[in-house]
Enzyme design. Sequence first.
Site, mmCIF file in Angstrom:
data_model
loop_
_atom_site.group_PDB
_atom_site.id
_atom_site.type_symbol
_atom_site.label_atom_id
_atom_site.label_comp_id
_atom_site.label_asym_id
_atom_site.label_seq_id
_atom_site.Cartn_x
_atom_site.Cartn_y
_atom_site.Cartn_z
ATOM 1 N N TYR A 145 -11.432 4.584 14.611
ATOM 2 C CA TYR A 145 -10.415 4.971 13.699
ATOM 3 C C TYR A 145 -10.216 6.540 13.617
ATOM 4 O O TYR A 145 -9.203 6.880 13.714
ATOM 5 C CB TYR A 145 -11.056 4.384 12.547
ATOM 6 C CG TYR A 145 -10.209 4.769 11.230
ATOM 7 C CD1 TYR A 145 -8.775 3.826 10.989
ATOM 8 C CD2 TYR A 145 -10.168 5.802 10.367
ATOM 9 C CE1 TYR A 145 -7.664 4.258 9.985
ATOM 10 C CE2 TYR A 145 -9.099 5.964 9.374
ATOM 11 C CZ TYR A 145 -8.085 5.201 9.180
ATOM 12 O OH TYR A 145 -7.219 5.377 8.242
ATOM 13 N N THR A 204 -5.799 0.255 -1.273
ATOM 14 C CA THR A 204 -4.834 -0.696 -1.038
ATOM 15 C C THR A 204 -5.339 -1.991 -0.436
ATOM 16 O O THR A 204 -6.583 -2.342 -0.299
ATOM 17 C CB THR A 204 -4.064 -0.111 0.221
ATOM 18 O OG1 THR A 204 -5.033 -0.115 1.321
ATOM 19 C CG2 THR A 204 -3.749 1.486 -0.180
ATOM 20 N N ASN A 216 4.038 5.164 9.224
ATOM 21 C CA ASN A 216 2.826 4.888 8.214
ATOM 22 C C ASN A 216 1.882 3.743 8.641
ATOM 23 O O ASN A 216 0.955 3.731 8.146
ATOM 24 C CB ASN A 216 3.572 4.694 7.027
ATOM 25 C CG ASN A 216 2.417 4.187 6.222
ATOM 26 O OD1 ASN A 216 1.753 5.091 5.423
ATOM 27 N ND2 ASN A 216 2.655 3.075 5.644
ATOM 28 N N GLY A 223 0.578 -1.451 0.004
ATOM 29 C CA GLY A 223 -0.154 -0.118 0.056
ATOM 30 C C GLY A 223 0.851 1.239 -0.175
ATOM 31 O O GLY A 223 1.890 1.572 -0.877
#
Length: 275
Positions: free
Chosen positions: A152, A187, A86, A14
């Site tokens: 999230y 991704t 990341n 990704g």
Amino acid sequence: MTQKSIFITGGGSGIGRAIAQKFAAEGWLVGIADRNAQGLAETKALLPHGGCLTYQFDVTDRSGWDEALADFAKETGGAITVVANNAGLPSGGPLTEVTHEELDQLLDVNLRAVFYGAKASYPYLKRSSPEGCLLNTASAAAIYGMANQSVYGATKAGVKSLTESLDAEWSTVGIRVRSLMPSFIDTPLLQQPPNRSRNTPIRDAVVKAGLEFTPVETVAEEAWKAVHGDKVHRLVGKTARKLARVAKWFPGKLRERARILAEAHERSEGRAAQD
């Protein structure tokens, strides 16, 4: 001239893989980390020979961070130009659906591990001053809280806040701190369901909602601009930019949109129960 270097977590696929390809193409030495050994090998095979080092560890492991960065720094003269914080996990669904195990895992990977990465990176980035840069992957979900994204969105809002705080704190030693705030990126992570109580991949829900996907290559280009630019946050994708405009000028519309999403979810759950 000393070769510039970047260490990237989540480099096995990704966004992390795309960032690795972009910076390697620019002549940087790349270090990639991931839990997935196969993904690391696949990314390394895509990069110029000799220009990549791989590290398999879990970002929630503090000792893993310390060992990997120390080893990578041996190849860079003790300084690391950029650390890309990341690695992350996707999640979705109402809070009542999210198990405590899922909740803890998401907080650990998406937020606590980002703090671990920042603390571990500091001495190496300081040695690269004034070029040192910590690049955090946040999300457009941090702009305004939406239904079914409570966990999230909260983790990514935390990453956004951390970025702003550290950019101020570390400016005194010449380290810049930046974030990427992408919307939906196509991704492998989107092939997963939002939580364990559901089977439909996140990607299917995005397609059904008519939202656009941003290519990972675009995120990599924005990562390059973030490292070399003055903006603390870089919005990536049409959805992210639109969301930011609406949040600034018409926040009431976002609140209404959030409630519509919640009601739509309840209706779909009712139909599923009847079926």
